[in-house]
Write an enzyme that holds these catalytic residues in place. Structure first.
Site, mmCIF file in Angstrom:
data_model
loop_
_atom_site.group_PDB
_atom_site.id
_atom_site.type_symbol
_atom_site.label_atom_id
_atom_site.label_comp_id
_atom_site.label_asym_id
_atom_site.label_seq_id
_atom_site.Cartn_x
_atom_site.Cartn_y
_atom_site.Cartn_z
ATOM 1 N N ASP A 337 -3.780 -6.215 -5.058
ATOM 2 C CA ASP A 337 -4.665 -7.169 -4.397
ATOM 3 C C ASP A 337 -5.377 -6.484 -3.232
ATOM 4 O OD1 ASP A 337 -5.460 -10.036 -3.813
ATOM 5 O OD2 ASP A 337 -4.412 -9.560 -1.956
ATOM 6 N N GLU A 373 -7.878 -3.952 -7.399
ATOM 7 C CA GLU A 373 -8.956 -4.840 -6.979
ATOM 8 C C GLU A 373 -9.740 -4.073 -5.919
ATOM 9 O OE1 GLU A 373 -9.422 -9.515 -5.944
ATOM 10 O OE2 GLU A 373 -8.105 -8.400 -4.591
#
Length: 674
Positions: A337, A373
């Protein structure tokens, strides 16, 4: 007098480790002047405080004789209280061991966890009553663990799955609903197997907490992107033992032939703003664990703090955590993330950042599936295509372009062609394979596929932020009606659009990502930021429907085709130095006359028809791939030298008749030419 004898012990391994004579504790806290080990009984009463007796290179350590497995404990750190210099030592605050493998309970925010009060002074209330205790726990890999499923990169397809959302409404025993074991129930495994996907991407399973504002609104952090521990397993998805049941879930998925990767959050923690919780990293070493400048946090995550992934202690912590989840808990890789934070040095991003290089040189971690990401909200926070080889990257450029193409936006077709071929403007020739591009139409943070074709605007009132949260521009369309409708024509248009999206995704160069539930035609009622909705908005519905049947059939059919024809995932381009060691494949772009695309064709702003042929280097396969986004009747001649044509896949609006392609309305077709 202390009841326990102690000795210096060892600085490694970090955390609590059972020894022949007791338990060794090792904790990083560079600026603390004193570190205390607090022992608790089974009723969480503090029964002993033992000062650490040794410190080297910022690591406090000692062995406590006579302690055993399952001992409850916490830490207290004494040192300078200088908020302007990011030092918030406060011995009234009980702290979780960053390396604890288990906690006594889920962390719940409480005002007494703060190290600093509203006046900027030390908050002198003991927080032990509202902080989970760490547990001495020796965790070992499960015996006879199934071997890791070896997935060919060209065949990898990711399926994003929320443990609770996936299993909460499955037709299984109530005790299994919403749990790790529910995921591997017979209906769960049967569904995943039928789809034909290769890789399960689990949403966060680190122990996480609700944000203060959600707690005040009586909402929950459903997604789990708010961790307090990088080792402890989230207990709310377990029946009894979260560690054992997580391992059983991974083993069950492996037994079924799946690769399992875990969505991990190493960019921030649940301690949030400086004046909120001090329950772990902040109390141990705030100045070193978190990024800051001029006395203020650098909030590159939008979550109140930003983990300093440039500091050696943080790099060690993250790599130790990753190895634990691979070697002990059994996962096969990670999705990171807000990964740009992992690639920052002092402030700037570089693919040569120490943490990224540490991961790639590690013989265990570098052999796993690593998905990044590639952004955060800090300066130069958008870095798609800039991570080092070894990391796949989520490609939002693919998402936006494909959505615009099928919505009918002008001037998109040339960019659409670029996305189909692996986004070579970002994943450049000679440097990285198209497979590094993780292509997706939908992700957890946005519309579901059903909502993408059913809503023009977000509908997030249930989040209690006056519909201000979530993306404002979703590149969606509702086909003339906002939300659910009984109009059969609109329903048909919406389903066809979803089929076009899925076909585009699974026939594009790169690594596809599917959002779990899209194959079920799941709707979140137009909510495009359902992070706080732990209810039927996010729980997958397993009711049978014609839409579900069509979507599942399309996915499973295209998965078989994709595996049978690897050129659909990765074509070996003649002008790409990356493939100079192999014979090149050949592609040709065709217009609606099945003639090679001219410069005028590419410049046509409202071009609705695009096709290409892909011919393998050994000439064994010649595939014809067609995309048509208008709803007007169009007749297209077959490509030259077509000979026999074998349709491998087609959406309802396209079919072959009388040696021509009939396009009744928008759709996708894939055929083999001989």
């Amino acid at each position: 007098m202390n009841s326990y004898a102690v000795n210096n012990g060892h600085a490694f391994p970090l955390g609590a480790s059972v020894t022949d004579n007791g338990v060794n504790f090792a904790v990083v806290s560079e600026d603390a002047t004193k570190l205390m080990l607090c022992l608790f009984d089974e009723q969480d009463n503090e029964v002993e405080r033992l000062p650490f007796v040794a410190k080297q290179r910022g690591i406090w350590h000692m062995e406590v004789l006579g302690l055993t497995e399952n001992q409850r404990y916490g830490l207290r750190a004494k040192g300078p209280f200088e908020p302007n210099h990011q030092r918030l030592f406060n011995e009234y605050k009980l702290l979780i061991d960053p390396y604890a493998k288990a906690l006594t309970s889920k962390l719940v925010w409480h005002a007494d966890q703060a190290a600093i009060n509203e006046q900027g002074e030390a908050h002198l209330v003991d927080s032990a009553y509202c902080v989970p205790k760490s547990i001495v726990k020796t965790v070992r890999p499960t015996p006879n663990r199934p071997k890791r499923t070896k997935v060919l990169p060209s065949q990898r397809v990711l399926y994003e799955l929320h443990v609770k959302g996936f299993s909460q409404q499955l037709p299984i025993d109530d005790a299994l609903k919403g749990t790790y074991l529910g995921v591997i129930s017979e209906p769960g495994i049967a569904h995943l197997t039928e789809l034909g996907i290769t890789t399960i991407q689990l949403m966060p399973c680190f122990s996480f907490a609700n944000e203060r504002h959600l707690q005040e609104l009586k909402l929950k952090n459903y997604w789990g992107y708010n961790p307090i521990s990088f080792f402890a397993v989230e207990t709310s998805y377990a029946q009894q033992d979260a560690i054992v049941e997580f391992q059983q879930m991974v083993d069950g998925l492996r037994n079924a032939g799946f690769e399992v990767i875990l969505d991990v959050v190493y960019n921030h923690t649940a301690e949030s703003e400086l004046n909120q919780s001090s329950v772990c990293y902040r109390g141990l070493d705030n100045a070193h664990y978190y990024r800051h400048a001029e006395g203020e946090y650098l909030n590159y995550t939008g979550c109140g703090n930003c983990f300093d992934t440039y500091h050696p202690a943080s790099i060690r912590l993250i790599c130790d955590s990753m190895r634990y989840w691979v070697e002990v808990m059994g996962v096969d890789g990670f999705r990171f993330d807000l990964g740009v934070d992992l690639g920052r040095t002092e402030h700037q991003f570089t693919p040569r950042a120490p943490l990224l290089q540490a991961i790639l040189q590690d013989p265990i971690l570098s052999n796993t599936c690593l998905v990044m990401e590639p952004w955060d909200i800090g300066p130069d926070g958008y870095q798609v295509g800039q991570f080092p080889r070894g990391f796949l990257e989520c490609n939002d450029q693919y998402r936006d372009t494909v959505r615009r193409f099928w919505r009918g936006d002008e001037g998109v077709t040339p960019i659409f062609a670029t996305r189909l071929m692996g986004s070579r403007d970002y994943f450049h020739k000679g440097r990285r394979s198209a497979l590094h591009s993780v292509n997706y139409i939908t992700y957890h943070d946005g519309y579901t596929l059903n909502d993408l074709v059913s809503y023009h605007r977000r509908h997030n009132l249930a989040n209690m932020e006056n519909n201000r949260d979530g993306h404002g521009d979703n590149i969606s369309q509702n086909f003339g009606h906002e939300g659910p409708t009984d109009n059969l024509e609109i329903q048909a248009q919406r389903l066809n659009q979803q089929l076009c999206f899925i076909a585009t995704l699974l026939l594009s160069q790169g690594t596809p990502h599917l959002l779990g539930g899209d194959e079920l035609s799941h709707s979140q009622q137009g909510n495009n930021n359902a992070y706080c909705q732990d209810n039927e908005i996010t729980w997958l519905s397993w009711q049978q429907s014609e839409a579900r049947k069509a979507l599942q059939t399309t996915i499973s059919s295209l998965m078989k085709i994709r595996k049978a024809y690897p050129i659909l995932a990765e074509v070996y381009l003649e002008d790409d130095p990356l493939y100079q060691h192999v014979e090149p494949d050949h592609i040709e772009w065709l217009n609606q006359l099945s003639q090679p695309m001219s410069e005028l064709d590419w410049a046509e702003s409202e071009r609705d028809y695009l096709a290409l042929t892909l011919t393998s280097a050994d000439l064994s396969n010649r595939l014809w791939l067609v995309f048509y986004r208008d709803d007007q009747l169009l007749h297209v001649p077959l490509p030259s030298n077509a000979g026999k044509i074998d349709v491998l896949y087609q959406t309802p609006g396209l079919h072959i008749e009388d040696k021509q392609l009939i396009c009744d309305y928008r759709g996708v077709l894939l055929a083999k030419l001989t």
